[in-house]
Design a protein around this motif. Structure first.
Motif, short mmCIF file in Angstrom:
data_model
loop_
_atom_site.label_atom_id
_atom_site.label_comp_id
_atom_site.label_asym_id
_atom_site.label_seq_id
_atom_site.Cartn_x
_atom_site.Cartn_y
_atom_site.Cartn_z
N SER A 224 0.83 -1.19 0.00
CA SER A 224 0.00 0.00 0.00
C SER A 224 0.87 1.25 0.00
N ALA A 225 0.37 2.33 -0.64
CA ALA A 225 1.13 3.57 -0.74
C ALA A 225 0.24 4.77 -0.44
N ALA A 226 -0.55 4.68 0.63
CA ALA A 226 -1.40 5.79 1.09
C ALA A 226 -2.30 6.31 -0.02
N GLY A 227 -2.84 5.42 -0.82
CA GLY A 227 -3.76 5.80 -1.87
C GLY A 227 -3.13 5.99 -3.22
N ALA A 228 -1.82 6.17 -3.28
CA ALA A 228 -1.13 6.27 -4.58
C ALA A 228 -0.97 4.88 -5.17
N ARG A 229 -0.88 4.84 -6.49
CA ARG A 229 -0.72 3.54 -7.16
C ARG A 229 0.73 3.19 -7.44
N TYR A 230 1.63 4.14 -7.10
CA TYR A 230 3.06 3.90 -7.31
C TYR A 230 3.83 4.40 -6.10
#
Length: 446
Positions: A272-278
């Motif tokens: 997971s990246a706090a809602g980012a996809r990268y």
């Protein structure tokens, strides 16, 4: 593979010119109402003062510390192969709007003089709760202005508050930051494709730091006040509490997150990246060697030196009496160390030049040839800032046309990045991303 190419300047449309001109006129009228009665050293800071003593330059030393290669290999093997720039740019999260369609409140962040010649705004729904920070471009990364076939802008943002999840031990490159009590908890970068059909598009990438021998990563819990993309490396400033002065990222190591959630790092069903996809994990960090040493508050690239160099202004608290320190580090010319600072056998980077300026509340820095361009905050957040050009002979601010005030720069601008191939300076203030010719700055000097 990096492909070199030539840039063709995009023609500005009449609508954009009209919007920017109308905004500048309105802001000029507002600027004339600003009081100029306060006499401080910032009204005439004079010439830069060289710092040549070892006692003055020693605190500027940085020690390079790399993330172990086996950590990075482990992270890549568990997350999957890094994602190429082409794929990141193609997988856009949104489109930037031209200035003529941006809210008037956002356009007020544009400088009065000199006038922006390119300007875009971010969607408020996509940036709410985030603070705009530094800007760097593929004009920094390569002198042809492109990365592969793309002209790219990197825009840094940070957000305060605690982060859900994440490890609690120290990272390889720096100490784990405390992200509670309203302090910056997340940092992300928008990868902007300037030439996308239909207008510039952007993709969010979270900045992270590997931990647990590469089995996980934590958020870079720092505001992004300075950022330079040089060759294949991205250098980002860090807060003092993080334990490092600069973090280094490899632009070719963008990883894909697999879980869309608020957590950062490994979770039960993926990454997971706090809602980012990268997510982009750090590959190294630079730490100050002396306790309490000055840390960079803003950084930029100077291609007018040999070798190319990284320049910095000192991070200071609002209201600090000064003086403010400015300095530069040389970049390594060793191909094996592409994008890293020049260091001695002990992995120490020395400042190759240092100065003091009487200007206070400096928030942005750019060095080109003999001049240092310094963006200064002025008074309250509602007042506009000042852009100065300072050198060994004296200092001059840009002025608002025929008006007496010099407070015509963007008050919140936190970054200056010179795109050598086009002659433009790029900056960001609030939700406005903008550019203007360096020549226009020099013509506006009082």
């Amino acid at each position: 593979m990096k492909h070199r190419g030539r840039h063709r300047r995009r023609r500005r449309g009449r609508a954009l010119r009209a919007a920017l001109a109308g905004t500048a006129l309105a802001l000029t009228a507002a600027a004339t109402l600003i009081s100029t009665s306060q006499a401080t050293v910032a009204d005439d800071p004079g010439a830069l003062k060289p710092v040549t003593s070892s006692a003055g330059t020693a605190p500027l030393r940085l020690t390079e510390r790399s993330v172990p290669q086996d950590w990075l290999k482990r992270l890549s093997s568990e997350m999957g192969r890094p994602v190429a720039m082409d794929a990141v740019l193609a997988d856009a999260d949104g489109v930037l709007r031209e200035a003529d369609s941006c809210p008037a409140d956002d356009r007020r962040a544009l400088p009065v003089e000199p006038e922006a010649t390119r300007a875009y705004c971010w969607d408020g729904a996509d940036t709410g709760g985030w603070e705009a920070g530094a800007v760097t471009t593929s004009g920094d990364a390569d002198d042809d202005g492109r990365w592969g076939p793309h002209r790219v802008i990197l825009s840094g943002w940070s957000r305060s508050g605690p982060v859900t999840g994440g490890p609690g031990d120290a990272s390889a490159a720096g100490d784990t930051a405390d992200d509670a009590d309203g302090r910056p908890g997340l940092a992300r970068v928008a990868f902007v494709d300037r030439d996308a059909e239909g207008g510039p598009t952007y993709t969010w990438v979270l900045l992270a730091v590997p931990v647990e021998e590469g089995a996980d990563y934590r958020a870079l819990a720092s505001s992004v006040s300075g950022m330079v993309w040089y060759q294949d490396k991205l250098l980002v400033t860090a807060d003092r509490r993080d334990g490092s002065a600069l973090y280094v990222y490899d632009i070719d190591r963008v990883q894909r997150a697999t879980v869309a959630g608020p957590a950062v790092g490994r979770v039960a069903d993926g990454w997971s990246a706090a809602g980012a996809r990268y997510v982009l994990p750090a590959v190294a960090a630079y730490r100050a060697t002396s306790p309490g040493a000055p840390l960079p508050g803003g950084i930029s690239l100077d291609r007018s030196t040999t070798p190319d160099s990284l320049v910095a202004h000192e991070a200071t608290e609002e209201g600090d009496d000064g003086p403010t320190r400015l300095w530069r580090y040389a970049f390594s010319v060793d191909p094996v160390r592409a994008g890293l600072l020049a260091t001695d056998p002990g992995a120490t980077a020395e400042a190759v030049a240092a100065y003091e300026t009487k200007l206070t509340d400096v928030r942005s820095v750019l060095s080109h040839r003999s001049g240092w361009y310094l963006g200064r905050m002025t008074g309250t957040p509602d007042e506009r800032g000042t852009l100065w050009r300072q050198d060994a002979e004296g200092a001059r601010p840009t002025r608002c046309g025929a008006d007496e005030t010099h407070r015509c720069w963007s008050g919140d601008a936190a970054s200056l990045s010179y795109w050598q191939e086009t002659g433009e300076i790029w900056s960001q203030s609030g939700r406005m991303l903008f550019a203007l010719p360096l020549d226009s700055v020099d013509r506006s000097l009082d």
